[in-house]
Scaffold this motif. Structure first.
Motif, PDB file in Angstrom:
ATOM      1  N   PRO A  33     -40.637 -27.403  17.863  1.00 31.67           N
ATOM      2  CA  PRO A  33     -41.149 -26.166  17.266  1.00 31.67           C
ATOM      3  C   PRO A  33     -40.285 -25.620  16.142  1.00 31.67           C
ATOM      4  N   LEU A  76     -44.732 -19.279  15.752  1.00 28.63           N
ATOM      5  CA  LEU A  76     -44.928 -20.695  16.072  1.00 28.63           C
ATOM      6  C   LEU A  76     -46.266 -21.191  15.548  1.00 28.63           C
ATOM      7  N   PHE A 121     -43.227 -25.944  25.284  1.00 19.76           N
ATOM      8  CA  PHE A 121     -44.042 -26.137  24.084  1.00 19.76           C
ATOM      9  C   PHE A 121     -45.168 -27.136  24.326  1.00 19.76           C
ATOM     10  N   THR A 161     -45.893 -21.698  11.933  1.00 18.23           N
ATOM     11  CA  THR A 161     -45.141 -22.921  11.650  1.00 18.23           C
ATOM     12  C   THR A 161     -46.071 -24.125  11.655  1.00 18.23           C
ATOM     13  N   LEU A 188     -46.980 -31.094  15.508  1.00 17.62           N
ATOM     14  CA  LEU A 188     -46.013 -30.708  16.537  1.00 17.62           C
ATOM     15  C   LEU A 188     -44.634 -31.299  16.295  1.00 17.62           C
TER      16      LEU A 188
END
Length: 377
Positions: free
Chosen positions: A293, A351, A128, A354, A233
């Motif tokens: 994540p 992702l 990530f 998100t 993040l």
């Protein structure tokens, strides 16, 4: 002023510019992101780094030429030497040379690193952090180090690094300033939570001298950049290494090492990974950005934005614009191994969304507290 939103004409597989008034893109009414499918990202481009003339329009302008050169080195450079990183058993320092250059027998590993030819190869679970690099560039923060995902096959590396799942590879910056204390070498300056909150109130560099205590030489606007990045993040291992601002899983390091038990004693809380370059000590460098994540919206860490009274204008505008999904997917596509290993559009879009949702929550935080985005001059 106007913001630009990219939309894709699927049948023609070309890009159209659509200009939208900034007034349409308010905190309470962000534009809907463009829809993408796999057809919008051709799979016949087998280059490791898919940037440069073959790309469809518009160009990925948020990646600089220096970014692209470093990404190409990280993705395709020949492994010529390696070294362990003290106190970091899960990280390997690897020197790379472009295939056309070849290995120079006169260069030591340290000399290669000093010339900017080294990388850090991390755990597969830290992938990530490559996503984070692209987010940093799309938002215009430009504080993280270039990163790619890569599978290695070199005999120079230990067996567990060869084949298998791809690993995140980050450029190793020889100019980053580290403390001489081996127990605290992941900082350029020692900084406690109390000292950090005090320097935020003083607005170092704006209303207080950067060199006067509790200021540590970092410009005030840098902390807003860092807080915005870490919130999107959900990186806690920098401003909140003790996990005081959210409920961690029992398996978390901060729980297993009893760090969270120290949250009640605020004077003992320390920050980590507060790094600057020797050549530019007033600006931060973001490292170890893997974040969380899967962190749910009901467990977000608002301690990361505590004391922050301004956020960078360009990044806030991107969160407002509705362009984040289109630009971030376009940017992630440039890293072929990342794109393919994470399932392309269908795998990466959740992702991205998100992060978009966290951005909306942060915009609401900015609006509710009547904070003003600040231009980085």
């Amino acid at each position: 002023m106007q913001t630009r939103n990219y939309v894709v004409a699927k049948r023609a597989q070309s890009w159209l510019w659509v200009n939208m008034d900034e007034q349409q893109s308010t905190l309470g009414n962000p534009l809907k992101p463009s829809r993408f499918t796999e057809l919008d990202f051709p799979d016949d481009d087998r280059r490791r780094v898919r940037v440069r003339p073959r790309d469809v329009q518009p160009p990925v302008t948020w990646l600089s030429e220096d970014d692209v050169q470093k990404m190409e080195l990280l993705a395709g450079g020949e492994v010529v030497s390696k070294a362990r990183v003290p106190a970091h058993g899960q990280v390997l320092q690897v020197a790379l040379e472009p295939p056309v250059h070849g290995k120079s027998p006169l260069d030591t590993h340290d000399e290669r690193c000093h010339r900017g030819r080294c990388s850090l190869v991390k755990r597969t679970d830290d992938w990530f952090e490559v996503f984070a690099f692209h987010l940093d560039r799309v938002l215009g923060l430009n504080r993280s180090l270039p990163a790619v995902l890569r599978t290695f096959h070199s005999e120079v590396l230990p067996y567990r690094y060869i084949g298998g799942s791809p690993r995140p590879v980050l450029w190793w910056d020889p100019d980053i300033q580290h403390l001489t204390d081996r127990d605290n070498d992941q900082n350029s300056v020692p900084l406690s939570w109390v000292q950090y909150q005090n320097l935020l109130r003083l607005r170092c560099g704006d209303e207080a001298d950067l060199r006067s205590a509790p200021c540590v030489g970092v410009q005030h606007s840098e902390w807003g950049r860092l807080a915005l990045f870490d919130f999107l993040l959900q990186v806690n291992d920098r401003l909140d290494r003790y996990c005081c601002g959210f409920t961690p899983d029992p398996s978390e390091v901060c729980v297993e090492n009893l760090l969270r038990a120290k949250c009640e004693h605020i004077t003992g809380l320390l920050l980590v990974h507060i790094l600057v370059r020797k050549a530019d000590p007033s600006r931060l460098v973001f490292i170890d950005n893997a974040g969380r994540p899967q962190q749910t919206t009901d467990n977000l860490n608002f301690r990361l934005v505590e004391g922050i009274d301004e956020f960078p204008e360009e990044a806030v505008a991107m969160l407002q614009s509705g362009c984040l999904e289109s630009r971030l997917l376009r940017s992630l596509y440039t890293d072929r191994e990342l794109w393919e290993s994470r399932g392309g559009v269908s795998g990466l879009r959740p992702l991205v969304r998100t992060v978009e949702q966290r951005g909306k929550i942060l915009l609401r935080h900015i609006r509710d507290r009547k904070l003003q985005p600040q231009r980085d001059l």
